[in-house]
Design a protein around this motif. Structure first.
Motif, PDB file in Angstrom:
ATOM      1  N   TYR A  79     -60.362  -9.971 -26.960  1.00 50.79           N
ATOM      2  CA  TYR A  79     -59.062  -9.753 -26.332  1.00 50.79           C
ATOM      3  C   TYR A  79     -57.972  -9.624 -27.389  1.00 50.79           C
ATOM      4  O   TYR A  79     -57.012  -8.890 -27.194  1.00 50.79           O
ATOM      5  CB  TYR A  79     -58.741 -10.881 -25.341  1.00 50.79           C
ATOM      6  CG  TYR A  79     -59.172 -10.594 -23.923  1.00 50.79           C
ATOM      7  CD1 TYR A  79     -60.424 -10.078 -23.632  1.00 50.79           C
ATOM      8  CD2 TYR A  79     -58.312 -10.832 -22.871  1.00 50.79           C
ATOM      9  CE1 TYR A  79     -60.821  -9.822 -22.335  1.00 50.79           C
ATOM     10  CE2 TYR A  79     -58.694 -10.581 -21.559  1.00 50.79           C
ATOM     11  CZ  TYR A  79     -59.951 -10.067 -21.310  1.00 50.79           C
ATOM     12  OH  TYR A  79     -60.330  -9.807 -20.019  1.00 50.79           O
ATOM     13  N   MET A  80     -58.108 -10.324 -28.515  1.00 49.83           N
ATOM     14  CA  MET A  80     -57.108 -10.188 -29.583  1.00 49.83           C
ATOM     15  C   MET A  80     -57.157  -8.783 -30.188  1.00 49.83           C
ATOM     16  O   MET A  80     -56.123  -8.208 -30.500  1.00 49.83           O
ATOM     17  CB  MET A  80     -57.302 -11.254 -30.658  1.00 49.83           C
ATOM     18  CG  MET A  80     -56.206 -11.238 -31.703  1.00 49.83           C
ATOM     19  SD  MET A  80     -54.520 -11.353 -31.032  1.00 49.83           S
ATOM     20  CE  MET A  80     -54.401 -13.086 -30.683  1.00 49.83           C
ATOM     21  N   GLY A 125     -49.249  -7.909 -22.967  1.00 50.53           N
ATOM     22  CA  GLY A 125     -49.080  -9.328 -22.680  1.00 50.53           C
ATOM     23  C   GLY A 125     -50.259  -9.929 -21.929  1.00 50.53           C
ATOM     24  O   GLY A 125     -50.618 -11.094 -22.139  1.00 50.53           O
ATOM     25  N   ALA A 126     -50.871  -9.157 -21.059  1.00 48.90           N
ATOM     26  CA  ALA A 126     -52.030  -9.653 -20.317  1.00 48.90           C
ATOM     27  C   ALA A 126     -53.152 -10.040 -21.278  1.00 48.90           C
ATOM     28  O   ALA A 126     -53.808 -11.077 -21.095  1.00 48.90           O
ATOM     29  CB  ALA A 126     -52.515  -8.586 -19.333  1.00 48.90           C
ATOM     30  N   PHE A 127     -53.352  -9.238 -22.294  1.00 51.66           N
ATOM     31  CA  PHE A 127     -54.425  -9.530 -23.235  1.00 51.66           C
ATOM     32  C   PHE A 127     -54.057 -10.643 -24.209  1.00 51.66           C
ATOM     33  O   PHE A 127     -54.932 -11.336 -24.728  1.00 51.66           O
ATOM     34  CB  PHE A 127     -54.874  -8.247 -23.942  1.00 51.66           C
ATOM     35  CG  PHE A 127     -55.604  -7.330 -23.000  1.00 51.66           C
ATOM     36  CD1 PHE A 127     -56.927  -7.567 -22.663  1.00 51.66           C
ATOM     37  CD2 PHE A 127     -54.960  -6.261 -22.415  1.00 51.66           C
ATOM     38  CE1 PHE A 127     -57.599  -6.754 -21.772  1.00 51.66           C
ATOM     39  CE2 PHE A 127     -55.616  -5.431 -21.519  1.00 51.66           C
ATOM     40  CZ  PHE A 127     -56.945  -5.678 -21.198  1.00 51.66           C
ATOM     41  N   VAL A 128     -52.755 -10.851 -24.440  1.00 51.41           N
ATOM     42  CA  VAL A 128     -52.327 -12.014 -25.222  1.00 51.41           C
ATOM     43  C   VAL A 128     -52.722 -13.292 -24.477  1.00 51.41           C
ATOM     44  O   VAL A 128     -53.265 -14.234 -25.076  1.00 51.41           O
ATOM     45  CB  VAL A 128     -50.801 -11.987 -25.495  1.00 51.41           C
ATOM     46  CG1 VAL A 128     -50.327 -13.311 -26.072  1.00 51.41           C
ATOM     47  CG2 VAL A 128     -50.431 -10.846 -26.434  1.00 51.41           C
ATOM     48  N   VAL A 129     -52.465 -13.320 -23.184  1.00 51.10           N
ATOM     49  CA  VAL A 129     -52.836 -14.478 -22.363  1.00 51.10           C
ATOM     50  C   VAL A 129     -54.344 -14.721 -22.467  1.00 51.10           C
ATOM     51  O   VAL A 129     -54.797 -15.849 -22.698  1.00 51.10           O
ATOM     52  CB  VAL A 129     -52.409 -14.285 -20.884  1.00 51.10           C
ATOM     53  CG1 VAL A 129     -52.987 -15.376 -19.993  1.00 51.10           C
ATOM     54  CG2 VAL A 129     -50.892 -14.245 -20.772  1.00 51.10           C
ATOM     55  N   SER A 133     -60.314 -10.935 -17.280  1.00 56.46           N
ATOM     56  CA  SER A 133     -59.802 -10.159 -16.161  1.00 56.46           C
ATOM     57  C   SER A 133     -60.921  -9.321 -15.578  1.00 56.46           C
ATOM     58  O   SER A 133     -61.766  -8.803 -16.313  1.00 56.46           O
ATOM     59  CB  SER A 133     -58.682  -9.236 -16.638  1.00 56.46           C
ATOM     60  OG  SER A 133     -58.370  -8.293 -15.642  1.00 56.46           O
ATOM     61  N   ASN A 134     -60.907  -9.173 -14.273  1.00 56.02           N
ATOM     62  CA  ASN A 134     -61.848  -8.259 -13.627  1.00 56.02           C
ATOM     63  C   ASN A 134     -61.528  -6.814 -13.993  1.00 56.02           C
ATOM     64  O   ASN A 134     -62.347  -5.928 -13.786  1.00 56.02           O
ATOM     65  CB  ASN A 134     -61.778  -8.421 -12.107  1.00 56.02           C
ATOM     66  CG  ASN A 134     -62.318  -9.754 -11.663  1.00 56.02           C
ATOM     67  OD1 ASN A 134     -63.334 -10.219 -12.169  1.00 56.02           O
ATOM     68  ND2 ASN A 134     -61.637 -10.379 -10.718  1.00 56.02           N
ATOM     69  N   LEU A 135     -60.344  -6.576 -14.523  1.00 60.74           N
ATOM     70  CA  LEU A 135     -59.905  -5.218 -14.848  1.00 60.74           C
ATOM     71  C   LEU A 135     -60.167  -4.846 -16.306  1.00 60.74           C
ATOM     72  O   LEU A 135     -59.756  -3.785 -16.748  1.00 60.74           O
ATOM     73  CB  LEU A 135     -58.411  -5.083 -14.530  1.00 60.74           C
ATOM     74  CG  LEU A 135     -58.045  -5.399 -13.076  1.00 60.74           C
ATOM     75  CD1 LEU A 135     -56.538  -5.379 -12.895  1.00 60.74           C
ATOM     76  CD2 LEU A 135     -58.723  -4.438 -12.135  1.00 60.74           C
ATOM     77  N   GLY A 136     -60.802  -5.718 -17.064  1.00 59.94           N
ATOM     78  CA  GLY A 136     -61.094  -5.449 -18.472  1.00 59.94           C
ATOM     79  C   GLY A 136     -62.562  -5.610 -18.791  1.00 59.94           C
ATOM     80  O   GLY A 136     -62.927  -6.452 -19.604  1.00 59.94           O
ATOM     81  N   PRO A 137     -63.446  -4.830 -18.165  1.00 61.17           N
ATOM     82  CA  PRO A 137     -64.885  -5.048 -18.344  1.00 61.17           C
ATOM     83  C   PRO A 137     -65.364  -4.878 -19.782  1.00 61.17           C
ATOM     84  O   PRO A 137     -66.224  -5.624 -20.230  1.00 61.17           O
ATOM     85  CB  PRO A 137     -65.535  -4.023 -17.413  1.00 61.17           C
ATOM     86  CG  PRO A 137     -64.487  -3.008 -17.144  1.00 61.17           C
ATOM     87  CD  PRO A 137     -63.173  -3.709 -17.274  1.00 61.17           C
ATOM     88  N   TYR A 197     -62.004 -16.352 -14.750  1.00 58.61           N
ATOM     89  CA  TYR A 197     -61.205 -15.163 -14.524  1.00 58.61           C
ATOM     90  C   TYR A 197     -59.804 -15.586 -14.137  1.00 58.61           C
ATOM     91  O   TYR A 197     -59.616 -16.537 -13.400  1.00 58.61           O
ATOM     92  CB  TYR A 197     -61.845 -14.261 -13.465  1.00 58.61           C
ATOM     93  CG  TYR A 197     -62.980 -13.464 -14.047  1.00 58.61           C
ATOM     94  CD1 TYR A 197     -62.747 -12.207 -14.588  1.00 58.61           C
ATOM     95  CD2 TYR A 197     -64.245 -13.999 -14.114  1.00 58.61           C
ATOM     96  CE1 TYR A 197     -63.775 -11.492 -15.165  1.00 58.61           C
ATOM     97  CE2 TYR A 197     -65.284 -13.287 -14.688  1.00 58.61           C
ATOM     98  CZ  TYR A 197     -65.042 -12.035 -15.211  1.00 58.61           C
ATOM     99  OH  TYR A 197     -66.056 -11.330 -15.784  1.00 58.61           O
ATOM    100  N   SER A 198     -58.829 -14.877 -14.641  1.00 61.24           N
ATOM    101  CA  SER A 198     -57.435 -15.254 -14.458  1.00 61.24           C
ATOM    102  C   SER A 198     -56.728 -14.285 -13.523  1.00 61.24           C
ATOM    103  O   SER A 198     -56.655 -13.081 -13.806  1.00 61.24           O
ATOM    104  CB  SER A 198     -56.722 -15.280 -15.806  1.00 61.24           C
ATOM    105  OG  SER A 198     -55.336 -15.413 -15.634  1.00 61.24           O
ATOM    106  N   GLY A 199     -56.190 -14.822 -12.454  1.00 66.30           N
ATOM    107  CA  GLY A 199     -55.364 -14.017 -11.562  1.00 66.30           C
ATOM    108  C   GLY A 199     -54.094 -13.559 -12.247  1.00 66.30           C
ATOM    109  O   GLY A 199     -53.556 -12.491 -11.940  1.00 66.30           O
ATOM    110  N   LEU A 200     -53.604 -14.353 -13.195  1.00 67.43           N
ATOM    111  CA  LEU A 200     -52.406 -13.978 -13.948  1.00 67.43           C
ATOM    112  C   LEU A 200     -52.657 -12.703 -14.750  1.00 67.43           C
ATOM    113  O   LEU A 200     -51.851 -11.776 -14.723  1.00 67.43           O
ATOM    114  CB  LEU A 200     -51.972 -15.112 -14.878  1.00 67.43           C
ATOM    115  CG  LEU A 200     -50.808 -14.789 -15.815  1.00 67.43           C
ATOM    116  CD1 LEU A 200     -49.542 -14.480 -15.025  1.00 67.43           C
ATOM    117  CD2 LEU A 200     -50.578 -15.930 -16.790  1.00 67.43           C
ATOM    118  N   ILE A 201     -53.784 -12.656 -15.438  1.00 65.12           N
ATOM    119  CA  ILE A 201     -54.108 -11.469 -16.237  1.00 65.12           C
ATOM    120  C   ILE A 201     -54.288 -10.270 -15.313  1.00 65.12           C
ATOM    121  O   ILE A 201     -53.766  -9.182 -15.583  1.00 65.12           O
ATOM    122  CB  ILE A 201     -55.357 -11.708 -17.097  1.00 65.12           C
ATOM    123  CG1 ILE A 201     -55.091 -12.832 -18.109  1.00 65.12           C
ATOM    124  CG2 ILE A 201     -55.760 -10.434 -17.821  1.00 65.12           C
ATOM    125  CD1 ILE A 201     -56.326 -13.284 -18.866  1.00 65.12           C
TER     126      ILE A 201
END
Length: 167
Positions: free
Chosen positions: A44-45, A92-96, A104-108, A125-129
């Motif tokens: 993710y970084m 920012g989502a990937f920083v989290v 995230s379900n959106l970053g397979p 899995y994060s709902g925030l991300i």
């Protein structure tokens, strides 16, 4: 109103996009260097780097397009706000995720296993991300059609592709 005095005209939006595009390039190149032992998800970084650099370049391209766009003042406001939200939410989502280890379900691809078979996330899995990435998509679904509209309107307003200005 007061919001219309912030960033309305093509010149102001263009400067704003150039400035934030360069800031995003800076963030994308330097945040990964600051992570060190606090990074839980290194994939993710890497994605933080890719997203901020890509979004910074996108803002620079949108800044160049502003010169040729013709839009009403309230649409300039919508365009500017949506572009800022969309680009910053994406990185920012990937920083989290990088610092929490959540996924995230959106970053397979970013969630996939490393070559040695170890997981890149803590399995949560994060709902925030997910929410941040969905917000990014919604914002950019506003930005690109508005940019196309502004470019076409600018060409139609001047009869050429040069010198269109916002109202």
């Amino acid at each position: 109103g007061a919001i219309h005095t912030i960033i309305m005209r093509a010149e102001s939006v263009r400067f704003n996009f150039f400035l934030t595009g360069v800031i995003m390039l800076f963030v994308g190149c330097y945040i990964p260097l600051l992570g060190g032992p606090y990074v839980v998800n290194y994939r993710y970084m890497v994605t933080v780097h890719l997203e901020f650099v890509t979004n910074g370049l996108m803002l620079l391209g949108l800044a160049a397009a502003c010169t040729y766009m013709h839009l009403p003042s309230f649409v300039w406001t919508l365009y500017c706000i949506a572009a800022q939200f969309g680009t910053w939410l994406n990185g920012g989502a990937f920083v989290v995720g990088a610092f929490t280890g959540s996924a995230s379900n959106l970053g397979p691809l970013a969630n996939s296993q490393s070559k040695d078979g170890t997981a890149n996330t803590n399995g949560a899995y994060s709902g925030l991300i997910d929410g941040m990435l969905i917000g990014c998509v919604i914002a950019l679904l506003v930005v690109f059609p508005v940019a196309l509209w502004g470019l076409v309107a600018g060409r139609n307003a001047t009869g050429t592709s040069k010198g269109a200005k916002g109202n």
